[in-house]
Design a protein around this motif. Structure first.
Motif, short mmCIF file in Angstrom:
data_model
loop_
_atom_site.label_atom_id
_atom_site.label_comp_id
_atom_site.label_asym_id
_atom_site.label_seq_id
_atom_site.Cartn_x
_atom_site.Cartn_y
_atom_site.Cartn_z
N LEU A 11 0.83 -1.20 0.00
CA LEU A 11 0.00 0.00 0.00
C LEU A 11 0.87 1.25 0.00
CD1 LEU A 11 -1.65 -2.35 1.53
CD2 LEU A 11 -3.01 -0.50 2.49
N ASP A 12 0.63 2.13 -0.96
CA ASP A 12 1.27 3.46 -1.00
C ASP A 12 2.77 3.33 -0.73
OD1 ASP A 12 -1.21 5.36 -1.14
OD2 ASP A 12 -1.68 3.93 0.45
N THR A 13 3.45 2.59 -1.57
CA THR A 13 4.84 2.24 -1.29
C THR A 13 5.68 2.29 -2.56
OG1 THR A 13 6.20 0.61 -0.13
CG2 THR A 13 4.44 -0.27 -1.52
N GLY A 14 6.84 1.67 -2.50
CA GLY A 14 7.75 1.63 -3.65
C GLY A 14 8.60 0.38 -3.58
N TYR A 15 9.41 0.18 -4.60
CA TYR A 15 10.20 -1.05 -4.68
C TYR A 15 11.64 -0.81 -5.15
CZ TYR A 15 9.07 -0.57 -9.63
OH TYR A 15 8.92 -0.08 -10.91
N GLN A 16 11.95 0.40 -5.56
CA GLN A 16 13.28 0.68 -6.11
C GLN A 16 14.22 1.24 -5.05
OE1 GLN A 16 11.56 3.19 -9.20
NE2 GLN A 16 12.45 1.85 -10.76
N SER A 58 4.00 8.62 -2.95
CA SER A 58 4.22 7.37 -3.69
C SER A 58 3.14 7.30 -4.76
CB SER A 58 4.13 6.16 -2.76
OG SER A 58 5.13 6.19 -1.76
N PRO A 59 3.35 7.92 -5.90
CA PRO A 59 2.27 8.15 -6.86
C PRO A 59 1.72 6.88 -7.51
CG PRO A 59 4.37 8.87 -7.75
CD PRO A 59 4.61 8.54 -6.32
N LEU A 60 0.51 7.03 -8.03
CA LEU A 60 -0.21 5.91 -8.63
C LEU A 60 0.58 5.28 -9.78
CD1 LEU A 60 -2.70 4.13 -9.03
CD2 LEU A 60 -3.75 6.02 -10.32
N ALA A 61 1.24 6.10 -10.59
CA ALA A 61 1.97 5.56 -11.74
C ALA A 61 2.98 4.50 -11.31
CB ALA A 61 2.67 6.69 -12.49
N ARG A 62 3.62 4.71 -10.18
CA ARG A 62 4.59 3.73 -9.67
C ARG A 62 3.90 2.41 -9.34
NH1 ARG A 62 7.37 5.46 -4.25
NH2 ARG A 62 8.23 7.07 -5.61
#
Length: 251
Positions: A89-94, A193-197
């Motif tokens: 949720l509302d996160t990232g991976y890079q 953490s935008p939707l596009a990501r």
């Protein structure tokens, strides 16, 4: 004979505590919802090890919000056989990018930490949290609850968690190997953490479903608890991988 509830580990984000998940957890009473504390841990890997060491059950569902999503991916990297379901949720991976973008992130986080040490955690939160929620939430009781949560942390904890985020591992190569039922969720107005990501992330995961929460910023489990809980109910109802025994099935 009663059936034990499936453990649902809800991993909190930067400067968050059980309050960040409380409203959503209250709408999922059929699951054994647990929120770990990060204490002074200062790497994503150490946080993942803490989650695994503090959970005695062989199988559990795993949801991570913001920084907690990065920890959740690291848990999966270490012990994929234990995770029945994964929610990000509302996160990232890079990992931290290189060059100017890295310096901008480092300096921005350093400025927030300096403000926390000089003016206090709540004063820092007044600046930081303004960009973390939907504009309509600023000045509301929910916004005050976020400031209260930030104020419960200490600048040293903030420093430890910033260190963890700046040293975050890259999970890009892991995404394609995650085969458990996966929810990728994002607030429509999340500028942190935008939707596009999340669209890219969901596209890289073979068993992922993307859910967009309307009228929500980065703090979706607090801002739109019912919508988040509804998405999580559907996610948790998805069939388990054959890897897991019938004992891991939700009650």
């Amino acid at each position: 004979m009663t059936t034990e509830r499936l453990p649902l580990l809800m991993l909190p984000g930067l400067l968050c505590d059980p309050v960040a998940w409380a409203a959503t957890a209250a709408l999922l009473p059929q699951y054994d919802c647990r929120v770990p504390a990060w204490g002074a841990l200062d790497t994503i890997g150490a946080m993942a090890d803490h989650v695994l060491a503090s959970t005695s059950e062989p199988h559990f569902a795993l949801a991570g919000h913001s920084m907690g999503g990065r920890v959740a991916l690291e848990v999966v990297r270490r012990a994929p056989q234990r995770v029945t379901h994964l929610a990000l949720l509302d996160t990232g991976y890079q990992a931290l990018p290189e060059g100017e973008a890295a310096e901008k992130e480092r300096s921005g986080r350093a400025a927030l930490l300096a403000r926390a040490r000089e003016a206090g955690m709540r004063a820092m939160g007044q600046v930081w949290a303004t960009g973390m929620v939907h504009p309509d939430q600023i000045g509301t009781p929910l916004f005050d609850a976020i400031l209260d949560m930030i104020e419960r942390s200490h600048p040293d904890q903030f420093a430890a968690q910033i260190h963890a985020l700046l040293g975050r591992p890259d999970a890009t190569s892991l995404l394609g190997e995650v085969h458990c039922p996966t929810l990728v969720l994002c607030g429509r107005q999340d500028t942190w953490s935008p939707l596009a990501r999340h669209e890219v992330m969901a596209g890289l995961m073979p068993n992922a479903v993307l859910s967009v929460v309307e009228d929500s910023g980065h703090m979706s489990p607090m801002e739109r608890a019912q919508d988040v809980a509804d998405a999580m109910q559907a996610w948790l109802a998805r069939p388990l991988s054959p890897t897991f025994s019938s004992q891991a099935r939700p009650a």
